[in-house]
Design an enzyme around this catalytic site. Sequence first.
Site, PDB file in Angstrom:
ATOM      1  N   ASP A 292       0.844  -1.202   0.000  1.00  0.00           N
ATOM      2  CA  ASP A 292       0.000   0.000   0.000  1.00  0.00           C
ATOM      3  C   ASP A 292       0.881   1.254   0.000  1.00  0.00           C
ATOM      4  OD1 ASP A 292      -2.148   1.710  -0.043  1.00  0.00           O
ATOM      5  OD2 ASP A 292      -2.877   1.224   1.961  1.00  0.00           O
ATOM      6  N   HIS A 296       3.262  10.743  -0.130  1.00  0.00           N
ATOM      7  CA  HIS A 296       2.700  12.088  -0.028  1.00  0.00           C
ATOM      8  C   HIS A 296       3.864  13.060   0.140  1.00  0.00           C
ATOM      9  CE1 HIS A 296      -1.504  10.940   0.296  1.00  0.00           C
ATOM     10  NE2 HIS A 296      -1.208  10.044   1.204  1.00  0.00           N
TER      11      HIS A 296
HETATM   12 ZN   LIG Z   1      -7.154   1.207   0.613  1.00  0.00          ZN
END
Ligand SMILES: [Zn+2]
Length: 418
Positions: A292, A296
């Site tokens: 995942d 950012h």
């Molecule tokens: Zn997710």
Amino acid sequence: MEADVFVEGGIITRVGRDASASIPVSERVRVVDAAGAWLVPGLIDLHVHLREPGEEYKEGLESGLLAAAAGGFTDVCAMPNTRPVNDTRAVTEMLVAKAKRLGGSRLHPIGAITVGLRGESLTEMADLRDAGAVAVSDDGRCVTSSAVMRRALEYAATFDLPVIQHAEDHALTQGAQMHDGAVSTKLGLRGWPRVAEDVIVARDVLLAEVARARYHVAHVSSFGSVRILREAKARGITVTAEVTPHHLLLTHAALLGYDTGCKVNPPLRADEDVAAVREALADGTIDCIATDHAPHSSLEKDCEMAEAAPGMIGLELCVPLLLGLVHEGTLSLARFVDALTRAPARVAGLTVPTIREGARADLTLIDPDARYALDPARFFSKGRNTPFAGRAVRGRVLATVVDGRMAYEDTSLGGGPR
Ligand SMILES: [Zn+2]
């Protein structure tokens, strides 16, 4: 076992002790002497966010695929929550074409389940698949309507596409900043209860059974989801699941210092959840490890918790972090490798990587004993958002071979990205 692996023209042509002894020394043969290191099949990450198109200041295909190669991944599957959303053939085709021109790992786009990730009308999944999408997902958003999810599963099943769910009942997580528990109470932050994940997984398992679809749960975080998955698999339902390194290694206690770097979705949970996902990964109830990877910039992270974007980077941290679990005996080496190779290959319908004569040369070389501290400043990813900076780890990716090509090699081998 100790062995030589000989690669010619993108194919593994010889494997075995002294298999290369008969090969004449030549300028055209590159010898990598890695005695003591582990050579494993190329790793596959089912769940990354590469931010292209639209947010290239956070990441892009070029930096993201180099980060993947540096992390030992020969293949990554990219989520569609970009700007624009990857809900059309045109976006998928653009991603595939551009990735082919770059030098890092292979890219496999994941198309959206619904147009604009709005949870309403289904995308043209046949177009997405024909353009190269390996799965569909509205990741970042949950398909909360049971009717839409049922149709999505039925439709995707006709193309044999897996449906990857971000399991979150949004009605139960309005304004949530972290796991709903003792720490959220103490910090005065709105909580995301684990049952918001469990209810979606339970419902989806029932829908997938009826639709005879391939259903995959992204980033499992709760012990309740684990229990439901275990029951579903025992009943023979075709459900698979993944867990992230951070859900295996951290709890909500990491938020005690209000560190926005630890804000993720689903949130870091309690000790009993971490114990449950570790056990489920070890026994195969959770099939895959997926990072995942969610880069950012400081704009989205150096702010109040309520404004901070959820997510952390993972591509270049996964192997060193999780080898810690292997070294301490929590996770077997065999399961660690399977969860990053064969299991995700099966979910995404990719060639299962294997070190065998005649197989495609997709390989990851790991020094299992290198000891050092993680330093995000050295990462190829543009993202620096990780709470693991400075963490002492044991294990380093030395090289990543994609289709016989050195996509990455550590400086100790003479390399950097190629
Ligand atoms: Zn997710």
